[in-house]
Design a protein around this motif. Structure first.
Motif, mmCIF file in Angstrom:
data_model
loop_
_atom_site.group_PDB
_atom_site.id
_atom_site.type_symbol
_atom_site.label_atom_id
_atom_site.label_comp_id
_atom_site.label_asym_id
_atom_site.label_seq_id
_atom_site.Cartn_x
_atom_site.Cartn_y
_atom_site.Cartn_z
ATOM 1 N N MET A 1 0.855 -1.170 0.000
ATOM 2 C CA MET A 1 0.000 0.000 0.000
ATOM 3 C C MET A 1 0.900 1.231 0.000
ATOM 4 O O MET A 1 1.681 1.427 0.918
ATOM 5 C CB MET A 1 -0.880 -0.033 1.237
ATOM 6 N N ILE A 2 0.784 2.023 -1.049
ATOM 7 C CA ILE A 2 1.618 3.221 -1.071
ATOM 8 C C ILE A 2 0.821 4.511 -1.227
ATOM 9 O O ILE A 2 1.329 5.566 -0.911
ATOM 10 C CB ILE A 2 2.713 3.149 -2.163
ATOM 11 N N TRP A 3 -0.380 4.462 -1.687
ATOM 12 C CA TRP A 3 -1.128 5.690 -1.986
ATOM 13 C C TRP A 3 -1.776 6.308 -0.747
ATOM 14 O O TRP A 3 -1.739 7.505 -0.535
ATOM 15 C CB TRP A 3 -2.170 5.410 -3.060
ATOM 16 N N HIS A 4 -2.391 5.477 0.080
ATOM 17 C CA HIS A 4 -3.156 5.964 1.225
ATOM 18 C C HIS A 4 -2.314 6.054 2.488
ATOM 19 O O HIS A 4 -1.535 5.156 2.796
ATOM 20 C CB HIS A 4 -4.355 5.052 1.496
ATOM 21 N N LYS A 5 -2.522 7.120 3.239
ATOM 22 C CA LYS A 5 -1.938 7.255 4.575
ATOM 23 C C LYS A 5 -2.970 6.759 5.589
ATOM 24 O O LYS A 5 -4.170 6.734 5.297
ATOM 25 C CB LYS A 5 -1.627 8.725 4.873
ATOM 26 N N PRO A 6 -2.522 6.390 6.784
ATOM 27 C CA PRO A 6 -3.466 5.898 7.803
ATOM 28 C C PRO A 6 -4.597 6.867 8.138
ATOM 29 O O PRO A 6 -5.671 6.443 8.547
ATOM 30 C CB PRO A 6 -2.568 5.654 9.025
ATOM 31 N N GLU A 15 6.123 11.597 -3.999
ATOM 32 C CA GLU A 15 6.451 10.462 -3.144
ATOM 33 C C GLU A 15 5.913 9.160 -3.751
ATOM 34 O O GLU A 15 6.573 8.123 -3.712
ATOM 35 C CB GLU A 15 5.889 10.662 -1.735
ATOM 36 N N PHE A 16 4.720 9.218 -4.317
ATOM 37 C CA PHE A 16 4.155 8.040 -4.976
ATOM 38 C C PHE A 16 5.083 7.580 -6.099
ATOM 39 O O PHE A 16 5.418 6.399 -6.205
ATOM 40 C CB PHE A 16 2.760 8.350 -5.532
ATOM 41 N N ASP A 17 5.513 8.512 -6.937
ATOM 42 C CA ASP A 17 6.385 8.168 -8.059
ATOM 43 C C ASP A 17 7.708 7.586 -7.575
ATOM 44 O O ASP A 17 8.232 6.632 -8.166
ATOM 45 C CB ASP A 17 6.632 9.378 -8.946
ATOM 46 N N LYS A 18 8.241 8.145 -6.503
ATOM 47 C CA LYS A 18 9.500 7.645 -5.937
ATOM 48 C C LYS A 18 9.320 6.212 -5.449
ATOM 49 O O LYS A 18 10.157 5.341 -5.734
ATOM 50 C CB LYS A 18 9.935 8.557 -4.790
ATOM 51 N N SER A 22 10.875 2.608 -7.032
ATOM 52 C CA SER A 22 11.563 1.634 -6.191
ATOM 53 C C SER A 22 10.955 0.244 -6.365
ATOM 54 O O SER A 22 11.679 -0.759 -6.440
ATOM 55 C CB SER A 22 11.483 2.072 -4.731
ATOM 56 N N ILE A 23 9.655 0.178 -6.445
ATOM 57 C CA ILE A 23 8.969 -1.112 -6.594
ATOM 58 C C ILE A 23 9.270 -1.736 -7.950
ATOM 59 O O ILE A 23 9.649 -2.906 -8.042
ATOM 60 C CB ILE A 23 7.451 -0.947 -6.394
ATOM 61 N N ILE A 24 9.109 -0.978 -9.020
ATOM 62 C CA ILE A 24 9.261 -1.580 -10.354
ATOM 63 C C ILE A 24 10.718 -1.822 -10.744
ATOM 64 O O ILE A 24 10.981 -2.455 -11.764
ATOM 65 C CB ILE A 24 8.517 -0.771 -11.448
ATOM 66 N N SER A 25 11.652 -1.373 -9.931
ATOM 67 C CA SER A 25 13.060 -1.683 -10.193
ATOM 68 C C SER A 25 13.453 -3.045 -9.625
ATOM 69 O O SER A 25 14.530 -3.552 -9.905
ATOM 70 C CB SER A 25 13.969 -0.585 -9.625
ATOM 71 N N ARG A 26 12.565 -3.656 -8.843
ATOM 72 C CA ARG A 26 12.826 -4.979 -8.264
ATOM 73 C C ARG A 26 12.666 -6.059 -9.329
ATOM 74 O O ARG A 26 12.060 -5.846 -10.372
ATOM 75 C CB ARG A 26 11.860 -5.255 -7.115
ATOM 76 N N GLU A 40 1.068 3.717 -17.794
ATOM 77 C CA GLU A 40 2.016 3.425 -18.863
ATOM 78 C C GLU A 40 3.380 3.024 -18.296
ATOM 79 O O GLU A 40 4.002 2.079 -18.777
ATOM 80 C CB GLU A 40 2.156 4.612 -19.811
ATOM 81 N N THR A 41 3.834 3.713 -17.273
ATOM 82 C CA THR A 41 5.106 3.376 -16.634
ATOM 83 C C THR A 41 5.087 1.937 -16.146
ATOM 84 O O THR A 41 6.042 1.179 -16.345
ATOM 85 C CB THR A 41 5.367 4.320 -15.443
ATOM 86 N N ARG A 42 4.001 1.537 -15.506
ATOM 87 C CA ARG A 42 3.902 0.188 -14.960
ATOM 88 C C ARG A 42 3.799 -0.851 -16.057
ATOM 89 O O ARG A 42 4.410 -1.922 -15.975
ATOM 90 C CB ARG A 42 2.721 0.096 -13.990
ATOM 91 N N ILE A 43 3.029 -0.558 -17.108
ATOM 92 C CA ILE A 43 2.903 -1.522 -18.206
ATOM 93 C C ILE A 43 4.251 -1.718 -18.894
ATOM 94 O O ILE A 43 4.632 -2.846 -19.216
ATOM 95 C CB ILE A 43 1.808 -1.083 -19.204
#
Length: 130
Positions: A1-6, A15-18, A22-26, A40-43
């Motif tokens: 979960m990266i979009w929503h804060k508690p 921050e989302f893009d950062k 990090s996630i898609i570089s794994r 598009e970035t994710r696809i």
């Protein structure tokens, strides 16, 4: 979960893009959610896309069924279906789905694209994997 804060707010786009980078570089990752701005970035970075192209009524029913339930992707409980979110669901097929299909067509080479038009199709797909 990266979009929503508690507290029910969202992180900044920067921050989302950062975090997304990090996630898609794994080596392996799964991202669930539309997030059309970064689609598009994710696809481009993935090897497999699962698209749930379900009827609008089924999507509304799904959203309604999650009200009052604990969810991993939202750190708070929803007590009602947000009218703005309902409108987003109702207009998705006309306003966003064509762009999703355009991007899938653009990047269809070298990746598997699986489209489910019913929940039963998804269930059968999973059964074949087990």
């Amino acid at each position: 979960m990266i979009w929503h804060k508690p507290d029910g707010t969202n992180i900044s786009r920067e921050e989302f893009d950062k975090q997304l980078d990090s996630i898609i570089s794994r080596d392996s990752w799964i991202i669930d959610g539309n997030y059309q701005r970064t689609l598009e970035t994710r696809i481009k970075a993935c090897d497999t896309v699962f698209l749930f192209d379900l009827p609008t009524e089924i999507c509304i029913e799904g959203a309604l069924s999650r009200i009052g339930k604990k969810r991993e992707d939202m750190p708070w409980f929803e007590n009602e279906l947000d009218p703005e979110f309902r409108q987003w669901i109702e207009s998705f097929r006309a306003n966003q789905l064509p762009e999703v299909y355009r991007l899938l067509e653009k990047y269809k080479n070298n990746r598997e694209i699986v489209v489910f038009r019913t929940r039963e199709q998804a269930d059968k797909f999973i059964e074949k994997l087990v």
